[in-house]
Design a protein around this motif. Structure first.
Motif, PDB file in Angstrom:
ATOM      1  N   GLN A 165       2.573  51.714 -24.814  1.00  0.00           N
ATOM      2  CA  GLN A 165       1.387  51.670 -25.673  1.00  0.00           C
ATOM      3  C   GLN A 165       1.083  53.046 -26.254  1.00  0.00           C
ATOM      4  N   PHE A 166       1.358  54.100 -25.493  1.00  0.00           N
ATOM      5  CA  PHE A 166       1.156  55.448 -26.033  1.00  0.00           C
ATOM      6  C   PHE A 166       2.080  55.687 -27.224  1.00  0.00           C
ATOM      7  N   ASN A 167       3.352  55.278 -27.076  1.00  0.00           N
ATOM      8  CA  ASN A 167       4.312  55.487 -28.160  1.00  0.00           C
ATOM      9  C   ASN A 167       4.058  54.542 -29.327  1.00  0.00           C
ATOM     10  N   LEU A 168       3.538  53.350 -29.051  1.00  0.00           N
ATOM     11  CA  LEU A 168       3.161  52.459 -30.142  1.00  0.00           C
ATOM     12  C   LEU A 168       2.000  53.063 -30.933  1.00  0.00           C
ATOM     13  N   GLY A 169       1.059  53.691 -30.214  1.00  0.00           N
ATOM     14  CA  GLY A 169      -0.017  54.405 -30.892  1.00  0.00           C
ATOM     15  C   GLY A 169       0.501  55.561 -31.712  1.00  0.00           C
ATOM     16  N   ARG A 170       1.565  56.210 -31.211  1.00  0.00           N
ATOM     17  CA  ARG A 170       2.193  57.316 -31.931  1.00  0.00           C
ATOM     18  C   ARG A 170       2.789  56.834 -33.256  1.00  0.00           C
ATOM     19  N   ILE A 171       3.226  55.556 -33.297  1.00  0.00           N
ATOM     20  CA  ILE A 171       3.798  54.998 -34.520  1.00  0.00           C
ATOM     21  C   ILE A 171       2.702  54.552 -35.489  1.00  0.00           C
ATOM     22  N   LEU A 172       1.717  53.808 -34.966  1.00  0.00           N
ATOM     23  CA  LEU A 172       0.697  53.196 -35.824  1.00  0.00           C
ATOM     24  C   LEU A 172      -0.381  54.186 -36.254  1.00  0.00           C
ATOM     25  N   GLY A 173      -0.804  55.088 -35.335  1.00  0.00           N
ATOM     26  CA  GLY A 173      -1.892  56.004 -35.639  1.00  0.00           C
ATOM     27  C   GLY A 173      -1.642  56.891 -36.842  1.00  0.00           C
ATOM     28  N   PRO A 174      -0.515  57.640 -36.878  1.00  0.00           N
ATOM     29  CA  PRO A 174      -0.252  58.491 -38.037  1.00  0.00           C
ATOM     30  C   PRO A 174      -0.124  57.708 -39.336  1.00  0.00           C
TER      31      PRO A 174
ATOM     32  N   CYS B  18      11.019  57.350 -34.977  1.00  0.00           N
ATOM     33  CA  CYS B  18      12.204  56.822 -34.294  1.00  0.00           C
ATOM     34  C   CYS B  18      12.122  57.058 -32.791  1.00  0.00           C
ATOM     35  N   GLN B  19      11.582  58.197 -32.381  1.00  0.00           N
ATOM     36  CA  GLN B  19      11.410  58.435 -30.951  1.00  0.00           C
ATOM     37  C   GLN B  19      10.458  57.409 -30.354  1.00  0.00           C
ATOM     38  N   GLY B  20       9.326  57.184 -31.026  1.00  0.00           N
ATOM     39  CA  GLY B  20       8.370  56.207 -30.534  1.00  0.00           C
ATOM     40  C   GLY B  20       8.943  54.802 -30.507  1.00  0.00           C
ATOM     41  N   ALA B  21       9.726  54.444 -31.533  1.00  0.00           N
ATOM     42  CA  ALA B  21      10.335  53.114 -31.568  1.00  0.00           C
ATOM     43  C   ALA B  21      11.325  52.938 -30.428  1.00  0.00           C
ATOM     44  N   GLY B  22      12.066  53.988 -30.107  1.00  0.00           N
ATOM     45  CA  GLY B  22      12.991  53.918 -28.981  1.00  0.00           C
ATOM     46  C   GLY B  22      12.265  53.709 -27.669  1.00  0.00           C
ATOM     47  N   ALA B  23      11.140  54.396 -27.510  1.00  0.00           N
ATOM     48  CA  ALA B  23      10.361  54.260 -26.278  1.00  0.00           C
ATOM     49  C   ALA B  23       9.795  52.851 -26.127  1.00  0.00           C
ATOM     50  N   VAL B  24       9.270  52.303 -27.218  1.00  0.00           N
ATOM     51  CA  VAL B  24       8.715  50.948 -27.162  1.00  0.00           C
ATOM     52  C   VAL B  24       9.817  49.939 -26.851  1.00  0.00           C
ATOM     53  N   THR B  25      10.967  50.109 -27.455  1.00  0.00           N
ATOM     54  CA  THR B  25      12.091  49.209 -27.185  1.00  0.00           C
ATOM     55  C   THR B  25      12.521  49.282 -25.731  1.00  0.00           C
ATOM     56  N   ALA B  26      12.569  50.496 -25.191  1.00  0.00           N
ATOM     57  CA  ALA B  26      12.971  50.667 -23.792  1.00  0.00           C
ATOM     58  C   ALA B  26      11.986  49.999 -22.850  1.00  0.00           C
TER      59      ALA B  26
ATOM     60  N   ILE C 141      17.679  60.310 -31.696  1.00  0.00           N
ATOM     61  CA  ILE C 141      16.357  60.465 -31.078  1.00  0.00           C
ATOM     62  C   ILE C 141      15.772  59.102 -30.709  1.00  0.00           C
ATOM     63  N   PHE C 142      16.224  58.038 -31.347  1.00  0.00           N
ATOM     64  CA  PHE C 142      15.818  56.694 -30.930  1.00  0.00           C
ATOM     65  C   PHE C 142      16.280  56.447 -29.492  1.00  0.00           C
ATOM     66  N   PHE C 143      17.543  56.713 -29.217  1.00  0.00           N
ATOM     67  CA  PHE C 143      18.069  56.501 -27.865  1.00  0.00           C
ATOM     68  C   PHE C 143      17.537  57.542 -26.889  1.00  0.00           C
TER      69      PHE C 143
END
Length: 425
Positions: free
Chosen positions: A156-165, A271-279, A323-325
């Motif tokens: 959820q933190f990384n999803l916020g990192r994607i949506l917030g900005p 891409c970093q945040g998307a990788g984290a959410v996927t993981a 950076i996704f992985f």
């Protein structure tokens, strides 16, 4: 027939089957989106006002500085008071601080020094109350799902990192920083609504009798005397200092090494945040397949290799894939380390273990990103980051060689740690 709230079937989403956990998770996501909107708005405002990257960095540093000093206090307070009420109190204080910024922005009275003071105060409140929030989430799921709970919280933190900005960019274009700050102020009410829907389990009344400083010492003593917790905290520090600076150095890498600009920086962060959410969606399956300790060992070994490959990326497209992985690997490793600290102790000590983890993580990251950045200006970014990745890989391989049992299946220590009583010292 299963109840209506048992929607998730993927192993990693099992914590969502507990309504209280899902409510708090969703409230935290809304608040986190608001926080990232404020972060972007303040970064733009400070940079445009001062024209100095140093000023922008100083504001960020002020919000993280309290974690190095106040984390143990926050953990002890969270284990001392009702965690739901304590987390709600923190949300109210953060909403008030965000409200002050909002009013000043609408009145045209916002200044960089005021932003610095409020950023520091917000960091203090967050440091003192976040351990209660994390421990409350742990209370809302069974112990065997703690790792999944931690991973979803990171997601959820990384999803916020994607949506917030993304939302911040739209709001800043349409109405300016004041409206982004206003959105962040409103977002804290989502946390309060979520907490109102939670009924935490009964807590041991004896824990409230423990003096504050005795509680802090007790948490430190438990962490020191438990070999697994000590090793996990040491690993957290070295990950934070040697590998995690890839997060803070994204702009430098995009601009200096890849010859790109702000758009490339945003792409890499996303891409970093998307990788984290996927993981986070797959970490439960991986934990069941390998076991948490083995998974942690594999993640620690592979993150050094992925970090090195990322820093060697010749183009933006290759760096984005890497950076996704890397972001996915980082979430798996850090959520496992965090869960291990809490899973080794009874619930009345979990917030203290979480606070020690946050303190070590914050101290290691602050030191690592500053030192690596300073050295990069002198000997080159790629040389420094590749060297630190190699050092971390050497540490992991040495530990695997000298202490192979630490990479096998683990057990918890919850039954071995006795709760506080009047006779405890």
């Amino acid at each position: 027939m299963p109840s209506s709230h048992r929607l998730p079937r993927l192993a990693s989403l099992r914590p969502f089957e507990h309504p209280g956990y899902f409510a708090v998770w969703l409230g935290a996501l809304v608040s986190n989106i608001g926080t990232w909107m404020e972060t972007v708005a303040m970064g733009v405002y400070v940079t445009q006002t001062t024209g100095r990257a140093e000023s922008t960095g100083a504001i960020v540093a002020l919000s993280f500085l309290p974690a190095v000093i106040l984390s143990p206090v926050g953990g002890a307070l969270a284990d001392r008071f009702d965690r739901r009420a304590y987390a709600a109190f923190g949300a109210v204080l953060q909403a008030a601080l965000a409200g002050v910024l909002t009013v000043l922005a609408f009145r045209g009275q916002l200044t960089v020094p005021v932003i610095g003071v409020i950023s520091f105060l917000n960091g203090c409140v967050s440091t003192l109350t976040y351990p209660a929030f994390g421990a409350l989430l742990a209370e809302l799921v069974p112990p065997e799902e703690l790792h999944l709970s931690t991973s979803l919280n990171s997601a959820q933190f990384n999803l916020g990192r994607i949506l917030g900005p993304t939302l911040a960019a739209v709001v800043l274009q349409a109405g300016g920083p004041a409206w982004a700050l206003f959105a962040n102020t409103l977002s804290f009410f989502a946390v309060l609504v979520a907490l109102s829907r939670v009924v935490p389990p009964a807590r041991d009344a004896a824990a409230k009798l423990e003096p504050l400083w005795a509680g802090i010492r007790r948490g430190i003593t438990v962490a020191r005397d438990d070999e697994d917790i000590s090793l996990v905290l040491a690993a957290t520090f070295f990950v934070a200092a040697l590998v995690a600076p890839f997060i803070g150095l994204v702009p430098v890498f995009a601009i200096r090494e890849l010859g790109q600009g702000a758009a490339a920086t945003s792409l890499l962060v996303t891409c970093q945040g998307a990788g984290a959410v996927t993981a986070a969606l797959g970490v439960g399956t991986l934990a069941e397949l390998f076991g948490q300790r083995k998974l942690r060992g594999y993640a620690a070994t592979s993150i050094a290799a992925l970090s090195g490959i990322y820093w060697l990326a010749p183009t933006l497209q290759v760096a984005a894939v890497c950076i996704f992985f890397l972001g996915a690997n980082y979430l798996v490793l850090m959520s496992s380390l965090s869960a291990s600290c809490q899973n080794r102790v009874p619930r009345q000590l979990q917030a203290r273990m979480g606070s020690l983890y946050s303190m070590v993580l914050g101290a290691g990251y602050a030191l690592g990103v500053w030192v690596q950045g300073a050295l990069a200006d002198r000997v080159g970014l790629r040389f420094v980051t590749l060297s630190t990745s190699a050092i971390f890989l050497a540490l992991v391989l040495t530990t695997r060689l000298l202490r192979p049992a630490r990479f096998e299946n683990e057990h918890t220590l919850q039954a071995e740690v006795q709760p506080f009583s009047d006779n405890a010292h």
